[in-house]
Design a protein around this motif. Structure first.
Motif, PDB file in Angstrom:
ATOM      1  N   GLU A 124       0.834  -1.209   0.000  1.00  0.00           N
ATOM      2  CA  GLU A 124       0.000   0.000   0.000  1.00  0.00           C
ATOM      3  C   GLU A 124       0.870   1.261   0.000  1.00  0.00           C
ATOM      4  O   GLU A 124       0.589   2.220  -0.717  1.00  0.00           O
ATOM      5  CB  GLU A 124      -0.868  -0.018   1.251  1.00  0.00           C
ATOM      6  CG  GLU A 124      -2.318   0.293   0.986  1.00  0.00           C
ATOM      7  CD  GLU A 124      -3.118   0.086   2.262  1.00  0.00           C
ATOM      8  OE1 GLU A 124      -3.435   1.097   2.894  1.00  0.00           O
ATOM      9  OE2 GLU A 124      -3.365  -1.091   2.622  1.00  0.00           O
ATOM     10  N   MET A 437      -1.978  -1.382 -10.534  1.00  0.00           N
ATOM     11  CA  MET A 437      -3.070  -1.444  -9.566  1.00  0.00           C
ATOM     12  C   MET A 437      -2.565  -2.083  -8.276  1.00  0.00           C
ATOM     13  O   MET A 437      -1.634  -2.884  -8.312  1.00  0.00           O
ATOM     14  CB  MET A 437      -4.152  -2.373 -10.098  1.00  0.00           C
ATOM     15  CG  MET A 437      -4.845  -1.878 -11.307  1.00  0.00           C
ATOM     16  SD  MET A 437      -6.252  -0.912 -10.780  1.00  0.00           S
ATOM     17  CE  MET A 437      -6.648  -0.135 -12.315  1.00  0.00           C
ATOM     18  N   THR A 438      -3.238  -1.795  -7.184  1.00  0.00           N
ATOM     19  CA  THR A 438      -2.958  -2.529  -5.958  1.00  0.00           C
ATOM     20  C   THR A 438      -3.695  -3.869  -6.046  1.00  0.00           C
ATOM     21  O   THR A 438      -4.529  -4.059  -6.930  1.00  0.00           O
ATOM     22  CB  THR A 438      -3.502  -1.771  -4.730  1.00  0.00           C
ATOM     23  OG1 THR A 438      -4.921  -1.720  -4.853  1.00  0.00           O
ATOM     24  CG2 THR A 438      -2.950  -0.367  -4.660  1.00  0.00           C
ATOM     25  N   THR A 440      -6.021  -4.823  -4.349  1.00  0.00           N
ATOM     26  CA  THR A 440      -7.463  -4.656  -4.147  1.00  0.00           C
ATOM     27  C   THR A 440      -8.104  -3.954  -5.347  1.00  0.00           C
ATOM     28  O   THR A 440      -9.286  -3.620  -5.326  1.00  0.00           O
ATOM     29  CB  THR A 440      -7.746  -3.822  -2.880  1.00  0.00           C
ATOM     30  OG1 THR A 440      -6.931  -2.635  -2.932  1.00  0.00           O
ATOM     31  CG2 THR A 440      -7.413  -4.589  -1.627  1.00  0.00           C
ATOM     32  N   ASN A 442      -7.168  -0.948  -6.806  1.00  0.00           N
ATOM     33  CA  ASN A 442      -7.154   0.517  -6.817  1.00  0.00           C
ATOM     34  C   ASN A 442      -5.922   1.008  -7.576  1.00  0.00           C
ATOM     35  O   ASN A 442      -4.919   0.306  -7.619  1.00  0.00           O
ATOM     36  CB  ASN A 442      -7.113   1.065  -5.385  1.00  0.00           C
ATOM     37  CG  ASN A 442      -8.408   0.830  -4.672  1.00  0.00           C
ATOM     38  OD1 ASN A 442      -8.785  -0.307  -4.393  1.00  0.00           O
ATOM     39  ND2 ASN A 442      -9.120   1.896  -4.397  1.00  0.00           N
ATOM     40  N   THR A 443      -6.014   2.191  -8.146  1.00  0.00           N
ATOM     41  CA  THR A 443      -4.868   2.697  -8.903  1.00  0.00           C
ATOM     42  C   THR A 443      -3.806   3.202  -7.931  1.00  0.00           C
ATOM     43  O   THR A 443      -4.120   3.629  -6.821  1.00  0.00           O
ATOM     44  CB  THR A 443      -5.259   3.850  -9.844  1.00  0.00           C
ATOM     45  OG1 THR A 443      -5.781   4.927  -9.059  1.00  0.00           O
ATOM     46  CG2 THR A 443      -6.301   3.405 -10.854  1.00  0.00           C
ATOM     47  N   ASP A 447      -5.524   6.439  -6.287  1.00  0.00           N
ATOM     48  CA  ASP A 447      -6.509   5.679  -5.526  1.00  0.00           C
ATOM     49  C   ASP A 447      -7.916   5.656  -6.130  1.00  0.00           C
ATOM     50  O   ASP A 447      -8.901   5.745  -5.424  1.00  0.00           O
ATOM     51  CB  ASP A 447      -6.559   6.211  -4.079  1.00  0.00           C
ATOM     52  CG  ASP A 447      -7.130   5.177  -3.129  1.00  0.00           C
ATOM     53  OD1 ASP A 447      -6.940   3.969  -3.399  1.00  0.00           O
ATOM     54  OD2 ASP A 447      -7.773   5.569  -2.140  1.00  0.00           O
ATOM     55  N   ALA A 448      -8.033   5.566  -7.461  1.00  0.00           N
ATOM     56  CA  ALA A 448      -9.350   5.341  -8.070  1.00  0.00           C
ATOM     57  C   ALA A 448      -9.699   3.857  -7.886  1.00  0.00           C
ATOM     58  O   ALA A 448      -8.799   3.063  -7.650  1.00  0.00           O
ATOM     59  CB  ALA A 448      -9.289   5.688  -9.552  1.00  0.00           C
ATOM     60  N   ASP A 450     -13.400   6.104  -7.808  1.00  0.00           N
ATOM     61  CA  ASP A 450     -14.009   7.109  -6.940  1.00  0.00           C
ATOM     62  C   ASP A 450     -15.515   7.129  -7.141  1.00  0.00           C
ATOM     63  O   ASP A 450     -15.980   6.794  -8.221  1.00  0.00           O
ATOM     64  CB  ASP A 450     -13.472   8.500  -7.323  1.00  0.00           C
ATOM     65  CG  ASP A 450     -12.139   8.785  -6.673  1.00  0.00           C
ATOM     66  OD1 ASP A 450     -11.908   8.273  -5.563  1.00  0.00           O
ATOM     67  OD2 ASP A 450     -11.346   9.527  -7.282  1.00  0.00           O
TER      68      ASP A 450
END
Ligand code: ASP
Length: 467
Positions: A124, A437-438, A440, A442-443, A447-448, A450
């Motif tokens: 993260e 991406m993570t 999970t 998310n970018t 962090d998109a 949104d």
């Protein structure tokens, strides 16, 4: 003064140069001497600040140095004494005796150490500060190698009369066996574009349009659960050729992969690449992707490519009990199965012209010779239990296009990330993508996805349930 790239400073011994970059590391030796390893996009250089010889102003600036701050340094390039030579450093035979310095940008303390391998840092944190993670040596090397590999493929393709053509991102669903990402249409309420799972249909239309040899480093978007070696988006060197048979495409691509790998200094275990049927591969390896390397070859970073051919065209979909395509509905069956294919007979035995390129346990690419005869493409959908209306709705535009003189054609797509994972010996996709991406979904950094504002939802004719 124009800055000199750090890697080129070795050519300027005895001269005054100006270098610009980040403080990679620094050490204070007593109160007179400060050593800075300065880093730019080309390498590292050792800079010596000997305070007694510097102006008071420069001395004050030196006292404000912090790692990862950005400096402009002017100084004289000096040969190091024999004992001071650092053979592990590209510029290890010289050092820069600083005369003046400007802090171009101050840096806060980074959230993790950049001068060390970052693979062990919490994911993260790495993704939130990806721009810092990317400063690390390993990621700089991986991302630059990626660029070089794609460039080598491009050069080969241009040499072989390919034309680079872009295809739309906002498009119609094209089946590659994944879920589509969709984009709502503001102007046509209730309608959606699909983001391409691949440029498959467009590249075939480009063959119909007479371009004969197409390529694109194309983005493909697939809404699948992310895994270490798979993300929502990936890049593929996407290729299509007219007037070809299976061997023509395989030979062309094999030539490209060999040239690109060897140009970058890699060794290939076996040339020409061995070819193995799907059946043999399942018997021998229990899978259609396999690793043929010995332990020594693994340690030496050798690339072991192989082609897998003669795949079954159809398999039973467990849920619906209907036949579905194993790879690509646009493929042609192997010629000896054409009659059965057209008649919808012995469907379980029909083999497709699909070929997969396997390397070091990964699928490095895959493609096929296509059904350029509308009757053959239509039969594929009939074999999968589609009615006339469904067929027209899914591929009616392709069937129509092929009525206007479509040449025999075939192609392939090579996954850039998978290939780079092999070259770099990385086991995770995120190590060869600049902004992945993570896990999970998310970018990085931004962090998109949104939520949308109420007004944006109204404009797009959308309502979010429980939102
Ligand atoms: N469209 C295929 C894919 O993206 C590749 C190909 O058949 O050319 O996997």
């Amino acid at each position: 003064m124009l800055r000199t790239w750090i890697e080129e400073t070795v050519e300027h011994v005895g001269e005054t140069v100006c270098v610009k970059g980040w403080i990679h590391r620094m050490r204070q030796m007593g109160d007179k001497l400060v050593f800075v390893d300065l880093r730019d996009g080309s390498g590292l250089i050792q800079v010596v600040f000997y305070k007694p010889e510097l102006s008071e102003e420069v001395q004050t600036t030196v006292d404000q140095f912090k790692t990862e701050s950005v400096l402009e340094i002017t100084g004289i390039v000096k040969q190091r004494g024999a004992k001071q030579v650092n053979p592990d450093m590209q510029t290890g035979t010289i050092e820069l005796a600083a005369q003046s310095v400007v802090i171009l940008a101050k840096a806060k303390n980074p959230p993790f150490q950049i001068d060390q391998d970052t693979s062990g840092i919490n994911e993260e944190v790495r993704m939130k500060y990806r721009y810092l993670d990317l400063r690390s040596e390993r990621l700089q090397r991986n991302i630059r190698l990626r660029s070089k590999w794609v460039q080598a493929c491009r050069e080969y393709l241009f040499k072989n009369r390919f034309t680079e053509i872009e295809t739309p991102l906002l498009t119609k669903a094209t089946p590659e066996g994944s879920r589509d990402f969709v984009v709502p249409s503001r102007l046509q309420p209730g309608k959606f574009f699909a983001l391409p799972q691949s440029p498959q249909q467009y590249k075939q239309l480009l063959m119909t349009a007479g371009f004969e040899r197409y390529f694109q480093t194309a983005r493909a978007l697939r809404d699948e659960d992310p895994r270490a070696d798979r993300g929502f988006e990936h890049t593929q060197v996407d290729i299509e050729m007219s007037f070809v048979e299976r061997d023509d495409v395989m030979n062309m691509v094999e030539g490209m992969v060999i040239e690109a790998s060897e140009k970058l200094g890699f060794t290939i275990a076996q040339k020409p690449f061995p070819r193995i049927t799907y059946k043999e591969s399942m018997e021998k390896y229990g899978a259609d992707k396999f690793d043929m390397r010995t332990e020594e070859q693994k340690a030496a970073g050798i690339l072991a490519y192989a082609w897998v051919i003669d795949f079954p065209f159809f398999e039973k979909d467990e849920k619906s009990g209907k036949w579905t395509f194993t790879h690509n509905p646009f493929s042609a069956p192997l010629p000896e199965f054409l009659e059965d294919h057209l008649a919808g007979r012995n469907i379980e035995n029909i083999l497709t012209s699909q070929y997969d390129l396997v390397c070091n346990g990964y699928e490095s690419g895959g493609g096929s010779i296509r059904a350029h005869d509308p009757a053959v493409l239509k039969a594929t959908y009939q074999n999968m239990g589609y009615g006339e209306e469904e067929i027209q709705g899914s591929v009616g535009h392709m069937l129509e296009a092929f009525e206007y003189g479509a040449p025999p054609h075939g192609g392939i797509a090579l996954g850039v990330e998978r290939n780079l994972m092999n070259l770099t010996q990385e086991t995770a996709l995120r190590e060869v993508v600049a902004f992945p991406m993570t896990s999970t979904g998310n970018t990085s950094v931004m962090d998109a996805p949104d939520p949308l504002s109420k007004q944006a939802l109204i404009d797009l004719h959308l309502e979010v349930k429980n939102g």
